[in-house]
Design a protein around this motif. Structure first.
Motif, PDB file in Angstrom:
ATOM      1  N   GLU A 185     -23.902 -16.777 -26.254  1.00 29.24           N
ATOM      2  CA  GLU A 185     -22.995 -15.630 -26.265  1.00 29.24           C
ATOM      3  C   GLU A 185     -21.587 -16.045 -26.671  1.00 29.24           C
ATOM      4  O   GLU A 185     -20.883 -15.303 -27.363  1.00 29.24           O
ATOM      5  N   ALA A 186     -21.176 -17.258 -26.258  1.00 26.49           N
ATOM      6  CA  ALA A 186     -19.810 -17.698 -26.542  1.00 26.49           C
ATOM      7  C   ALA A 186     -19.615 -18.097 -28.004  1.00 26.49           C
ATOM      8  O   ALA A 186     -18.586 -17.788 -28.612  1.00 26.49           O
ATOM      9  N   VAL A 187     -20.601 -18.795 -28.583  1.00 29.27           N
ATOM     10  CA  VAL A 187     -20.400 -19.353 -29.923  1.00 29.27           C
ATOM     11  C   VAL A 187     -20.891 -18.428 -31.033  1.00 29.27           C
ATOM     12  O   VAL A 187     -20.552 -18.645 -32.199  1.00 29.27           O
ATOM     13  N   GLN A 188     -21.673 -17.423 -30.712  1.00 34.53           N
ATOM     14  CA  GLN A 188     -22.321 -16.589 -31.722  1.00 34.53           C
ATOM     15  C   GLN A 188     -21.347 -16.053 -32.764  1.00 34.53           C
ATOM     16  O   GLN A 188     -21.611 -16.111 -33.975  1.00 34.53           O
ATOM     17  N   ASP A 189     -20.203 -15.543 -32.317  1.00 33.75           N
ATOM     18  CA  ASP A 189     -19.251 -14.925 -33.234  1.00 33.75           C
ATOM     19  C   ASP A 189     -18.591 -15.931 -34.170  1.00 33.75           C
ATOM     20  O   ASP A 189     -18.010 -15.541 -35.195  1.00 33.75           O
ATOM     21  N   HIS A 190     -18.655 -17.219 -33.836  1.00 31.73           N
ATOM     22  CA  HIS A 190     -17.972 -18.230 -34.649  1.00 31.73           C
ATOM     23  C   HIS A 190     -18.923 -19.033 -35.528  1.00 31.73           C
ATOM     24  O   HIS A 190     -18.471 -19.851 -36.332  1.00 31.73           O
ATOM     25  N   MET A 191     -20.226 -18.813 -35.381  1.00 36.39           N
ATOM     26  CA  MET A 191     -21.189 -19.667 -36.071  1.00 36.39           C
ATOM     27  C   MET A 191     -21.145 -19.513 -37.592  1.00 36.39           C
ATOM     28  O   MET A 191     -21.305 -20.490 -38.329  1.00 36.39           O
ATOM     29  N   ASP A 192     -20.945 -18.296 -38.082  1.00 38.80           N
ATOM     30  CA  ASP A 192     -20.941 -18.108 -39.530  1.00 38.80           C
ATOM     31  C   ASP A 192     -19.761 -18.821 -40.188  1.00 38.80           C
ATOM     32  O   ASP A 192     -19.915 -19.467 -41.226  1.00 38.80           O
ATOM     33  N   SER A 193     -18.574 -18.719 -39.588  1.00 43.34           N
ATOM     34  CA  SER A 193     -17.413 -19.418 -40.149  1.00 43.34           C
ATOM     35  C   SER A 193     -17.571 -20.927 -39.990  1.00 43.34           C
ATOM     36  O   SER A 193     -17.172 -21.706 -40.868  1.00 43.34           O
ATOM     37  N   PHE A 194     -18.183 -21.352 -38.883  1.00 41.86           N
ATOM     38  CA  PHE A 194     -18.411 -22.773 -38.640  1.00 41.86           C
ATOM     39  C   PHE A 194     -19.364 -23.348 -39.697  1.00 41.86           C
ATOM     40  O   PHE A 194     -19.080 -24.393 -40.303  1.00 41.86           O
ATOM     41  N   THR A 195     -20.477 -22.665 -39.935  1.00 39.58           N
ATOM     42  CA  THR A 195     -21.432 -23.162 -40.925  1.00 39.58           C
ATOM     43  C   THR A 195     -20.872 -23.064 -42.339  1.00 39.58           C
ATOM     44  O   THR A 195     -21.227 -23.868 -43.204  1.00 39.58           O
ATOM     45  N   SER A 196     -19.984 -22.114 -42.576  1.00 36.96           N
ATOM     46  CA  SER A 196     -19.337 -22.014 -43.884  1.00 36.96           C
ATOM     47  C   SER A 196     -18.499 -23.261 -44.159  1.00 36.96           C
ATOM     48  O   SER A 196     -18.499 -23.795 -45.280  1.00 36.96           O
TER      49      SER A 196
END
Length: 319
Positions: A185-196
């Motif tokens: 729940e905490a990291v979900q919103d940041h995963m796309d920018s992180f993987t980018s």
């Protein structure tokens, strides 16, 4: 009619091309707990590396003694796999290391008896062959019946140890008691920018090469050879520098130190893969330099000393 045919041809070409885009290589990842997390959970060992005491995380102990760690790693593995990133599992990698014999621990140079400088963490990364290490750290916040996670996720280049991506923050309070659920729940919103950011870094590696450090040193064994010795009118140090220029990606490297007995090349950009498709590391690149030094008219014996994925030493003049 002509436009219709053109459109049909374009659609067919795109249909053929699309799968090839999806087959582009992505970096291999491995998730590990951070040093801070390991220290807080008493999972650090003191080891002697070439006479220097260092604190090294004991990942095996961490996995055996903390159930949440295995679950958190599994959850992050799943989140990354959903985004198409291949992963190396920490626990399976540790088991592979335990099956490897202890060649490095007993290997010595024939002349001086020098050993190999490779830490347990270096050995772990070498076995995993991961391009990027995902280092995770988290803590649980309790507020009445609700709990939340404060986390820090860093993407580290396994060869240069430079941070190439990061995500941190605190998740929304939840009644859930499961740490992996709170992490998701905490990291979900940041995963796309992180993987980018991870993709951008790997694209840079594909274009400009992997960054490593290569050292060369003359042993104190009474030989007359040094980096000022001349071959066909050129000093050995000059010949090595030319070899670097000819064999690095886009001639990218930096000679940061040079004496008659020592050469240090950093920011050395090497290809990601050998011609056979296997990943190249500092040792593989150093062995190519070793072949050059062994060739005529130089005929110089060298010893390759592995110092991890991204660093290698060549002892020049003895084996």
């Amino acid at each position: 009619m002509m436009n219709t045919r053109i459109n049909i041809i374009l659609i067919a070409l795109l249909a053929i091309a699309m799968p090839s885009f999806g087959q582009a290589k992505l970096p291999k990842l491995m998730v590990v707990p951070s040093d801070v997390w390991c220290n807080e959970h008493h999972c650090m060992d003191t080891v002697d590396i070439m006479g220097i005491k260092e604190m090294i995380p004991n990942y095996k102990k961490a996995l055996q003694e903390n159930r949440d760690l295995m679950a958190v790693i599994s959850k992050i593995n799943t989140l990354m796999a959903e985004r198409g990133f291949p992963l190396q599992d920490l626990s399976q990698t540790i088991k592979s290391i335990e099956r490897i014999n202890q060649e490095n621990s007993v290997m010595r140079t024939k002349t001086s008896g020098a050993g190999l400088a490779e830490s347990p963490v270096d050995r772990l990364r070498r076995t995993a062959r991961a391009d990027i290490i995902l280092e995770v750290d988290w803590g649980v916040n309790v507020n009445g019946p609700k709990r939340s996670i404060t986390y820090n996720l860093r993407g580290l280049d396994a060869y240069s140890n430079k941070q190439v991506a990061g995500a941190e923050g605190t998740g929304a309070p939840s009644f859930s008691a499961e740490v992996p659920v709170l992490i998701e729940e905490a990291v979900q919103d940041h995963m796309d920018s992180f993987t980018s950011l991870l993709r951008q870094h790997f694209d840079d590696l594909l274009a400009k090469g992997r960054e490593v450090v290569i050292e060369l040193q003359i042993p104190d064994n009474g030989q007359e050879l040094d980096f000022e010795t001349e071959y066909d009118g050129k000093e050995l140090g000059e010949l090595i520098t030319e070899w670097m220029a000819n064999n690095t990606v886009e001639h990218r490297f930096n000679k940061s130190d040079a004496t008659e007995n020592y050469l240090l090349f950093d920011q050395v950009r090497i290809p990601l893969y050998h011609t056979n498709g296997m990943a190249m590391d500092a040792e593989g690149f150093a062995r190519e330099l070793r072949k050059y030094l062994k060739g005529a008219p130089r005929n110089i014996s060298t010893k390759v000393v592995n110092r991890g994925l991204g660093r290698c030493l060549l002892i020049v003049g003895e084996k």
